[in-house]
Write a protein that holds these residues in place. Sequence first.
Motif, short mmCIF file in Angstrom:
data_model
loop_
_atom_site.label_atom_id
_atom_site.label_comp_id
_atom_site.label_asym_id
_atom_site.label_seq_id
_atom_site.Cartn_x
_atom_site.Cartn_y
_atom_site.Cartn_z
N LEU A 19 -40.95 49.22 84.06
CA LEU A 19 -41.99 49.73 83.33
C LEU A 19 -41.58 50.13 81.98
N ASP A 20 -42.19 49.69 80.88
CA ASP A 20 -41.79 49.91 79.63
C ASP A 20 -42.19 51.22 78.96
N ASP A 21 -42.07 52.53 79.81
CA ASP A 21 -42.52 53.92 79.50
C ASP A 21 -41.94 54.77 80.15
N LEU A 22 -41.85 56.03 79.67
CA LEU A 22 -41.40 57.28 80.45
C LEU A 22 -41.88 58.56 79.78
N SER A 23 -42.38 59.58 80.44
CA SER A 23 -42.57 60.75 79.73
C SER A 23 -42.38 61.81 81.16
N ARG A 24 -42.04 63.01 80.73
CA ARG A 24 -42.07 63.77 81.74
C ARG A 24 -43.23 64.12 82.55
N THR A 25 -44.37 63.78 81.95
CA THR A 25 -45.60 64.11 82.49
C THR A 25 -45.96 62.91 83.62
N ALA A 49 -39.12 55.09 70.27
CA ALA A 49 -40.44 55.19 70.04
C ALA A 49 -41.15 55.92 71.09
N ILE A 50 -40.52 55.36 72.36
CA ILE A 50 -41.27 55.82 73.72
C ILE A 50 -41.02 57.35 73.55
#
Length: 372
Positions: A19-25, A49-50
């Motif tokens: 997955l090309d994405d990450l956040s704490r949420t 940028a992410i």
Amino acid sequence: MTQNPNLVALSEAGVSVWLDDLSRTLIASGGLQEQIDTRSVVGVTTNPAIFQNAISSGGGAYADQIADLARSGADVDRAITALTTDDVRSACDVLAPVFEASGGADGRVSIEVDPRLANKTAETVEQAVELWNLVDRKNLLIKIPATPAGVPAIADVIAQGISVNVTLIFSVDRYREVMDAYLDGLDRALRNGHDAGAIASVASFFVSRVDSEIDKRLDAIGTPEALELRGKAGLANARLAYAAYQEVFETETRFPDLQAQGAVPQRPLWASTGVKNPEYPDTLYVSELVAPNTVNTVPGKTLEAYADHGWVNAESIIGQGPASREVFDALTAVGVDLGDVFEVLEREGVEKFDQAWAELLTATSAQLDANR
């Protein structure tokens, strides 16, 4: 939970879905675990940028930590390091079972060195070591850009036993330099007493940005021959990269000696696989880049599109080298300066990450000031 059949088929064809994405949420909500359980996701990549998007728009997810950092007197660089490494460490923990089950091939999470260091070799190495120690997880990958200053840093970091995701690769010539750096680093790592089998690396070869830049130039040329080539360069470039990978890791004589000492190949990773031209199929850079021992870093929107209607073209890469060279010959014949294309893409790639990092610095600084 049931895995999506389209993504199961992709995985069974030899493509690891990251997955090309990450956040704490995404982590705290269980969303990342759900992607693992239902979308065959076996890794995560991040970039400036992410992180800029995650922290700037993350609302309350980061509020308490930012307040604590403000009270401790942390400057903005220290704050961003703390925020990003905490997210990556948590993602590494979520993916730890995948890492163990795959024998270390997957279950990886990437964090990138400060993009302002893209043209500084020694500083890149220093921060790579710092990030490796801060996250302190064996399934981490340190992202280093394949700039002229980044290539020697890659070898230096691998020589210290650190796993690396090489990013911002646009040309096959630069990709060959990256593979050489990986092998040089492995040679030195073994001499330094490191376990070669514990060192992993992927080489992130960007795809859609190549089409965006070359299509723009083909439109400007405007001849029927030029227009006929639109949308073909990105895939051809990636297919030539895979042919180069096969030469280095399956045919040439250098790698087998390292493999006998436990080393694993540096896998090709297809990056920038979200389609930017709406005229092209939205899963183009996933469905048409299928080959064993590859990784595809898929943005969330593209992942869902593939789950809905993606297909596996098992003949999309293997044996496509000659046809891909014909595409490049045709591009040159109509007047596309491929050397200039790759120079522009590398420069703009660094600039885009620089800009995202600058925006992250500004937004985080404001949040720190509001809590002092």
